[in-house]
Design an enzyme around this catalytic site. Structure first.
Site, PDB file in Angstrom:
ATOM      1  N   LYS A   1       0.809  -1.226   0.000  1.00  0.00           N
ATOM      2  CA  LYS A   1       0.000   0.000   0.000  1.00  0.00           C
ATOM      3  C   LYS A   1       0.842   1.275   0.000  1.00  0.00           C
ATOM      4  O   LYS A   1       0.404   2.298  -0.510  1.00  0.00           O
ATOM      5  CB  LYS A   1      -0.947   0.014   1.206  1.00  0.00           C
ATOM      6  CG  LYS A   1      -2.116  -0.954   1.088  1.00  0.00           C
ATOM      7  CD  LYS A   1      -3.085  -0.795   2.243  1.00  0.00           C
ATOM      8  CE  LYS A   1      -4.176  -1.844   2.173  1.00  0.00           C
ATOM      9  NZ  LYS A   1      -5.191  -1.704   3.215  1.00  0.00           N
TER      10      LYS A   1
ATOM     11  N   ASP B   1      -9.950   2.973   2.269  1.00  0.00           N
ATOM     12  CA  ASP B   1     -10.051   2.358   3.610  1.00  0.00           C
ATOM     13  C   ASP B   1     -10.558   3.387   4.624  1.00  0.00           C
ATOM     14  O   ASP B   1     -11.387   3.068   5.489  1.00  0.00           O
ATOM     15  CB  ASP B   1      -8.675   1.861   4.086  1.00  0.00           C
ATOM     16  CG  ASP B   1      -8.251   0.567   3.422  1.00  0.00           C
ATOM     17  OD1 ASP B   1      -9.124  -0.207   2.993  1.00  0.00           O
ATOM     18  OD2 ASP B   1      -7.026   0.326   3.334  1.00  0.00           O
TER      19      ASP B   1
ATOM     20  N   GLY C   1      -0.319   0.432   9.113  1.00  0.00           N
ATOM     21  CA  GLY C   1      -0.954   0.960   7.909  1.00  0.00           C
ATOM     22  C   GLY C   1      -2.452   1.218   8.074  1.00  0.00           C
ATOM     23  O   GLY C   1      -2.953   2.299   7.731  1.00  0.00           O
TER      24      GLY C   1
ATOM     25  N   TYR D   1     -11.811  -9.133  10.248  1.00  0.00           N
ATOM     26  CA  TYR D   1     -13.087  -9.770   9.882  1.00  0.00           C
ATOM     27  C   TYR D   1     -12.958 -11.286   9.721  1.00  0.00           C
ATOM     28  O   TYR D   1     -13.949 -11.977   9.529  1.00  0.00           O
ATOM     29  CB  TYR D   1     -13.703  -9.142   8.618  1.00  0.00           C
ATOM     30  CG  TYR D   1     -12.809  -9.168   7.403  1.00  0.00           C
ATOM     31  CD1 TYR D   1     -12.669 -10.305   6.625  1.00  0.00           C
ATOM     32  CD2 TYR D   1     -12.104  -8.037   7.025  1.00  0.00           C
ATOM     33  CE1 TYR D   1     -11.852 -10.323   5.516  1.00  0.00           C
ATOM     34  CE2 TYR D   1     -11.282  -8.031   5.915  1.00  0.00           C
ATOM     35  CZ  TYR D   1     -11.167  -9.173   5.165  1.00  0.00           C
ATOM     36  OH  TYR D   1     -10.343  -9.196   4.055  1.00  0.00           O
TER      37      TYR D   1
HETATM   38  P1  NAP Z   1       0.482  -3.513  10.069  1.00  0.00           P
HETATM   39  O1  NAP Z   1       0.816  -2.285   9.293  1.00  0.00           O
HETATM   40  O2  NAP Z   1       1.406  -4.674  10.048  1.00  0.00           O
HETATM   41  O3  NAP Z   1       0.312  -3.021  11.623  1.00  0.00           O
HETATM   42  C1  NAP Z   1       0.150  -3.976  12.653  1.00  0.00           C
HETATM   43  C2  NAP Z   1      -0.208  -3.252  13.961  1.00  0.00           C
HETATM   44  O4  NAP Z   1      -0.452  -4.267  14.953  1.00  0.00           O
HETATM   45  C3  NAP Z   1       0.890  -2.346  14.526  1.00  0.00           C
HETATM   46  O5  NAP Z   1       0.308  -1.279  15.218  1.00  0.00           O
HETATM   47  C4  NAP Z   1       1.624  -3.299  15.498  1.00  0.00           C
HETATM   48  O6  NAP Z   1       2.262  -2.634  16.562  1.00  0.00           O
HETATM   49  C5  NAP Z   1       0.458  -4.088  16.064  1.00  0.00           C
HETATM   50  N1  NAP Z   1       0.877  -5.390  16.543  1.00  0.00           N
HETATM   51  C6  NAP Z   1       1.228  -6.467  15.807  1.00  0.00           C
HETATM   52  N2  NAP Z   1       1.553  -7.502  16.609  1.00  0.00           N
HETATM   53  C7  NAP Z   1       1.404  -7.057  17.892  1.00  0.00           C
HETATM   54  C8  NAP Z   1       1.603  -7.652  19.164  1.00  0.00           C
HETATM   55  N3  NAP Z   1       2.008  -8.923  19.291  1.00  0.00           N
HETATM   56  N4  NAP Z   1       1.336  -6.915  20.274  1.00  0.00           N
HETATM   57  C9  NAP Z   1       0.927  -5.637  20.165  1.00  0.00           C
HETATM   58  N5  NAP Z   1       0.717  -5.002  18.968  1.00  0.00           N
HETATM   59  C10 NAP Z   1       0.966  -5.705  17.853  1.00  0.00           C
HETATM   60  O7  NAP Z   1      -0.940  -4.111   9.648  1.00  0.00           O
HETATM   61  P2  NAP Z   1      -2.190  -3.310   9.064  1.00  0.00           P
HETATM   62  O8  NAP Z   1      -2.135  -3.291   7.584  1.00  0.00           O
HETATM   63  O9  NAP Z   1      -2.254  -1.983   9.774  1.00  0.00           O
HETATM   64  O10 NAP Z   1      -3.424  -4.253   9.476  1.00  0.00           O
HETATM   65  C11 NAP Z   1      -3.874  -4.332  10.818  1.00  0.00           C
HETATM   66  C12 NAP Z   1      -5.176  -5.120  10.881  1.00  0.00           C
HETATM   67  O11 NAP Z   1      -6.222  -4.397  10.233  1.00  0.00           O
HETATM   68  C13 NAP Z   1      -5.098  -6.486  10.204  1.00  0.00           C
HETATM   69  O12 NAP Z   1      -5.728  -7.426  11.035  1.00  0.00           O
HETATM   70  C14 NAP Z   1      -5.887  -6.290   8.917  1.00  0.00           C
HETATM   71  O13 NAP Z   1      -6.507  -7.490   8.485  1.00  0.00           O
HETATM   72  C15 NAP Z   1      -6.938  -5.278   9.369  1.00  0.00           C
HETATM   73  N6  NAP Z   1      -7.500  -4.496   8.238  1.00  0.00           N
HETATM   74  C16 NAP Z   1      -8.849  -4.620   7.976  1.00  0.00           C
HETATM   75  C17 NAP Z   1      -9.425  -3.883   6.938  1.00  0.00           C
HETATM   76  C18 NAP Z   1     -10.906  -3.995   6.652  1.00  0.00           C
HETATM   77  O14 NAP Z   1     -11.355  -3.599   5.567  1.00  0.00           O
HETATM   78  N7  NAP Z   1     -11.692  -4.481   7.584  1.00  0.00           N
HETATM   79  C19 NAP Z   1      -8.627  -3.026   6.137  1.00  0.00           C
HETATM   80  C20 NAP Z   1      -7.256  -2.935   6.431  1.00  0.00           C
HETATM   81  C21 NAP Z   1      -6.699  -3.689   7.482  1.00  0.00           C
HETATM   82  P3  NAP Z   1       3.798  -2.101  16.416  1.00  0.00           P
HETATM   83  O15 NAP Z   1       3.740  -0.838  15.625  1.00  0.00           O
HETATM   84  O16 NAP Z   1       4.190  -1.858  17.839  1.00  0.00           O
HETATM   85  O17 NAP Z   1       4.580  -3.190  15.752  1.00  0.00           O
END
Ligand code: NAP
Length: 295
Positions: free
Chosen positions: A77, A113, A149, A242
């Site tokens: 992204k 998003d 993200g 989800y």
């Molecule tokens: P990302 O950029 O990899 O960010 C992951 C986030 O989770 C960071 O804030 C990270 O914290 C935290 N994290 C990961 N492991 C952790 C742990 N063990 N303990 C505490 N914090 C932890 O991922 P993303 O793209 O933002 O996606 C995040 C979620 O949103 C995913 O589950 C994705 O499926 C969902 N999502 C859903 C939609 C929808 O349409 N419903 C759209 C987009 C994303 P740190 O910064 O400290 O590492």
């Protein structure tokens, strides 16, 4: 993008796809193909598994006359931005594109998003919908779990919706602070950052949004149950995850009678906004919803 008349003159199928790595888990083909079929648009929505080393050629391939555009997902992204001819102001501020539109050899980047999350919250009874389609969340305190993200998109959406207060909780505090500093350039309201959720002070009319990946692969919650229990009964808990549909966080919240929803509604609304960008037509949202919720 072709108009309705051009569709009928098109002999070959038009194409839209999802660029990411991995892509097989995605529900986007399901909702987008349902929308295309509902409006009799002769296009296929495909999965385009793309490792990082092939990203540039994949993006260039979108300039094919038969291609309407693409969705972009993890991990590309942010990486796609330099390969586009234009990135809209919201996607530029967020620093992430999830929708690319092909128009006469030009590639335009958008982030659906962020507005998709606000429309999902509105659908769950939160905020007011303005005549221009924007959702306002005045008088709400937003507690945003995560600073990755998805959280970045959510944070910019929440300040654009004029939440009265934003609290960002992230494991790595410096990431939350960096996001807060960027947000503060366009927002006068208070933004707080925390790394330890046990220090959360509850406010009335809170919306707690999980934008971490905690709960996706393991049955764990980003919030301790005793912290959630401090929030009063008008708190709404939204989990962007989800799959699974019922996360540990949502179960905790329902146990203490808080209102909850999972990320399917955000997936639906970001997809509907992307569909309109590619086709120029209102998305047949009920057809998209049916395919998602009947699965
Ligand atoms: P990302 O950029 O990899 O960010 C992951 C986030 O989770 C960071 O804030 C990270 O914290 C935290 N994290 C990961 N492991 C952790 C742990 N063990 N303990 C505490 N914090 C932890 O991922 P993303 O793209 O933002 O996606 C995040 C979620 O949103 C995913 O589950 C994705 O499926 C969902 N999502 C859903 C939609 C929808 O349409 N419903 C759209 C987009 C994303 P740190 O910064 O400290 O590492």
């Amino acid at each position: 993008m072709p108009d309705q008349k051009q569709y009928s003159q098109t002999t070959a199928f038009l194409r839209i796809g999802l660029i990411g790595d991995p892509v097989a888990h995605s529900y986007s083909p399901r909702i987008q193909q349902a929308a295309l079929d509902e409006l009799n648009i002769p296009a296929r929505y495909e999965l385009w598994q793309t490792p990082a080393e092939h990203l540039i050629e994949r993006v260039r391939s979108l300039c094919d006359p038969a291609c309407l555009g693409a969705n972009v997902t993890i991990p590309h992204k942010q990486a796609v931005l330099p390969f586009l001819d234009m990135v809209d102001p919201l996607a530029t501020r967020i620093g992430a594109v999830n929708t690319i539109v092909h128009h006469n050899g030009y590639l335009q980047g958008y982030n659906t998003d962020a507005p998709g999350l606000l429309l999902a919250l509105y659908e769950h009874g939160l905020g007011e919908l303005q005549a221009d389609g924007h959702v306002l969340l005045r008088d709400y305190t937003a507690v945003l779990l995560g600073a990755g993200g998805a959280a970045r998109g959510a944070a910019f959406a929440l300040i654009d919706a004029h939440v009265s207060r934003l609290i960002i909780v992230n494991r790595h505090l410096e990431r939350a602070q960096q996001l807060a500093a960027e947000l503060q350039q366009n927002y006068d309201g208070p933004i707080f950052t925390l790394s330890d959720p046990t220090f959360l002070i509850p406010h009335p009319s809170s919306i707690i949004i999980n934008a971490t990946s905690l709960g996706m692969h393991e049955d764990v919650s980003p919030l301790p149950a005793e912290v959630l229990a401090r929030f009063n009964g008008d708190t709404f808990v939204y989990d962007m995850i989800y799959n699974p549909t019922q996360t540990h966080l949502l179960c905790q919240a329902r146990t203490i009678n808080l209102r909850t929803a999972n990320g399917l509604s955000m997936l639906l609304h970001q997809g509907a906004l992307a569909f309109t960008l590619w086709t120029g037509q209102p998305a047949p949202i009920e057809a998209m919803r049916n395919t998602l919720f009947s699965a």
